[in-house]
Design an enzyme around this catalytic site. Structure first.
Site, PDB file in Angstrom:
ATOM      1  N   ASP A  81       0.873  -1.164   0.000  1.00 20.30           N
ATOM      2  CA  ASP A  81       0.000   0.000   0.000  1.00 20.30           C
ATOM      3  C   ASP A  81       0.912   1.216   0.000  1.00 20.30           C
ATOM      4  O   ASP A  81       1.638   1.457   0.980  1.00 20.30           O
ATOM      5  CB  ASP A  81      -0.897  -0.020   1.240  1.00 20.30           C
ATOM      6  CG  ASP A  81      -1.905   1.122   1.266  1.00 20.30           C
ATOM      7  OD1 ASP A  81      -1.671   2.141   0.584  1.00 20.30           O
ATOM      8  OD2 ASP A  81      -2.920   1.007   1.988  1.00 20.30           O
ATOM      9  N   SER A 130       0.289  11.437 -16.631  1.00 19.45           N
ATOM     10  CA  SER A 130      -0.878  11.481 -17.507  1.00 19.45           C
ATOM     11  C   SER A 130      -0.800  12.725 -18.375  1.00 19.45           C
ATOM     12  O   SER A 130      -0.138  13.709 -18.006  1.00 19.45           O
ATOM     13  CB  SER A 130      -2.161  11.516 -16.667  1.00 19.45           C
ATOM     14  OG  SER A 130      -3.292  11.842 -17.448  1.00 19.45           O
ATOM     15  N   TYR A 132      -7.629  15.387  -9.581  1.00 18.95           N
ATOM     16  CA  TYR A 132      -6.753  14.412 -10.249  1.00 18.95           C
ATOM     17  C   TYR A 132      -5.664  15.136 -11.035  1.00 18.95           C
ATOM     18  O   TYR A 132      -4.479  14.790 -10.933  1.00 18.95           O
ATOM     19  CB  TYR A 132      -7.582  13.534 -11.182  1.00 18.95           C
ATOM     20  CG  TYR A 132      -6.758  12.613 -12.053  1.00 18.95           C
ATOM     21  CD1 TYR A 132      -6.092  11.528 -11.502  1.00 18.95           C
ATOM     22  CD2 TYR A 132      -6.645  12.839 -13.429  1.00 18.95           C
ATOM     23  CE1 TYR A 132      -5.336  10.677 -12.290  1.00 18.95           C
ATOM     24  CE2 TYR A 132      -5.895  11.995 -14.223  1.00 18.95           C
ATOM     25  CZ  TYR A 132      -5.239  10.918 -13.658  1.00 18.95           C
ATOM     26  OH  TYR A 132      -4.489  10.090 -14.446  1.00 18.95           O
ATOM     27  N   LYS A 184      -1.415  15.056 -10.622  1.00 18.73           N
ATOM     28  CA  LYS A 184      -0.487  14.716 -11.695  1.00 18.73           C
ATOM     29  C   LYS A 184       0.407  15.904 -12.053  1.00 18.73           C
ATOM     30  O   LYS A 184       1.589  15.721 -12.369  1.00 18.73           O
ATOM     31  CB  LYS A 184      -1.263  14.234 -12.925  1.00 18.73           C
ATOM     32  CG  LYS A 184      -1.942  12.886 -12.728  1.00 18.73           C
ATOM     33  CD  LYS A 184      -0.936  11.789 -12.389  1.00 18.73           C
ATOM     34  CE  LYS A 184      -1.586  10.408 -12.339  1.00 18.73           C
ATOM     35  NZ  LYS A 184      -0.607   9.342 -12.012  1.00 18.73           N
TER      36      LYS A 184
END
Length: 283
Positions: free
Chosen positions: A53, A132, A145, A149
Site C-alpha cells: 500500500d 498522464s 486528479y 499529476k
C-alpha cells in the site's frame, strides 16, 4: 547480473502489463498491489509478488528492504499506482483531496525516498513515474486528479536535475486515455462527494460520454504504455518525458495554446456532450 524492477499498482491495466513486459525482457520483477491476491497470476508468470500500500510507510520500507536483501539492488522503480478523483473542485471534500494526493503524489515520493539511497550508492538506476496527459493540460471536472499529476510532474522535473550527477534517471510516462477500468474506479469515487448542484453538466458529461476512460477516441492499450515504460528503463539516456498516444502528444502542444482558447474549447466540448443529438449519438 539480472536487473531488478519494483512496480506498484500491478493488479490490472498498465501495472499488470508493465510487469509482463519486464518479465518478457528478462528482468527480475517485483509486482506489487494492496491485495496480493490481485497479483497471484503474475506470480505464476515468474514475478515475485508482494503486498504494498503506497500510503503506508512501513509497507514501502518492507518491500524495498526485501528487494535489497534478496538481490542487493533496485535498478528501476515504476511508480504506477494511482486513481482518478472526478468532480468539480468545489464539490470534492478536502479529505478526498488528501486521499488523492496520498496515492498519486505522496506514494511515489515514499518509494523514491526509499530506493534513491541504494541507487546513488551504486551510481545507477531509473525512476519512472507514470503520470498522464492530464498532468500537462488540466480539464474541468477533474481538477483534483489533474492537480495530483501536475504535482508529480513538477517533482519529477526537479528530481531529474538533482540525481543526474549520481547516474540516476527520473522519467515521466504520460499516457492519454487508456483502455482500462480507470473509468469504473473513477465513477466509484463520485459517490460521497458533496454535490453543490451547480455543476451537473460535468457529471452528465462524464457519465454519458465516459470521458475519463478508454471510451474516448484515440485510447491506447495498456500494453503500449507498458512497452514505453520498459523502453524508458532500458535506454542509456532516456528522454525526460514519453507521451503515449495521440491525445498525450496533442497535450504537449496544447500547453502553448492561450488559456482563453483552451477554456473556450472545453466550453464547446461540454455543450456538445450534453446536447440532445450528442446523447443520441453517444448514449
Amino acid at each position: 547480473m539480472t536487473e531488478t524492477v519494483l512496480i506498484t499498482g500491478c493488479s490490472s491495466g498498465i501495472g499488470r502489463e508493465t510487469a509482463l513486459s519486464f518479465l518478457a525482457d528478462g528482468w527480475e520483477v517485483y509486482a506489487t498491489a494492496r491485495n496480493p491476491a490481485d497479483v497471484e497470476t503474475l506470480g505464476e508468470e515468474g514475478a515475485t509478488i508482494a503486498s504494498l500500500d503506497v500510503t503506508e510507510d512501513d509497507d514501502v520500507e518492507r518491500v524495498v528492504s526485501r528487494i535489497v536483501d534478496e538481490h542487493g539492488h533496485v535498478d528501476c522503480l515504476v511508480n504506477n499506482a494511482g486513481y482518478g478523483q472526478p468532480g468539480p473542485v468545489e464539490d470534492v471534500p478536502v479529505d478526498r483531496v488528501h486521499d488523492q494526493f496520498d496515492v498519486n503524489l505522496y506514494g511515489p515520493l515514499r518509494l523514491i525516498r526509499a530506493v534513491l539511497p541504494h541507487m546513488r550508492e551504486r551510481g545507477t538506476g531509473t525512476v519512472v513515474n507514470v503520470s498522464s496527459a492530464a498532468g500537462r493540460i488540466a480539464v474541468p471536472g477533474m481538477g483534483i486528479y489533474c492537480g495530483s499529476k501536475f504535482a508529480l510532474e513538477g517533482v519529477t522535473d526537479s528530481l531529474r536535475g538533482e540525481v543526474a550527477e549520481y547516474g540516476v534517471d527520473a522519467v515521466l510516462v504520460e499516457p492519454g486515455p487508456v483502455d482500462t477500468d480507470f473509468h469504473d474506479r473513477a465513477n466509484g469515487e463520485i459517490e460521497g462527494i458533496e454535490r453543490s448542484g451547480a455543476y451537473e453538466r460535468f457529471y452528465q458529461m462524464y457519465g454519458d460520454r465516459q470521458a475519463v476512460d478508454g471510451g474516448m477516441p484515440g485510447a491506447v492499450s495498456p500494453k503500449e504504455v507498458a512497452d514505453t515504460v520498459l523502453d524508458a528503463a532500458n535506454v542509456q539516456d532516456p528522454d525526460p518525458r514519453y507521451p503515449v498516444g495521440t491525445s498525450a502528444k496533442v497535450a504537449e502542444y496544447g500547453r502553448f495554446v492561450p488559456a482563453k482558447w483552451r477554456d473556450r474549447l472545453y466550453e464547446t466540448f461540454s455543450e456538445l456532450s450534453t446536447s440532445d443529438w450528442a446523447k443520441k449519438l453517444f448514449g
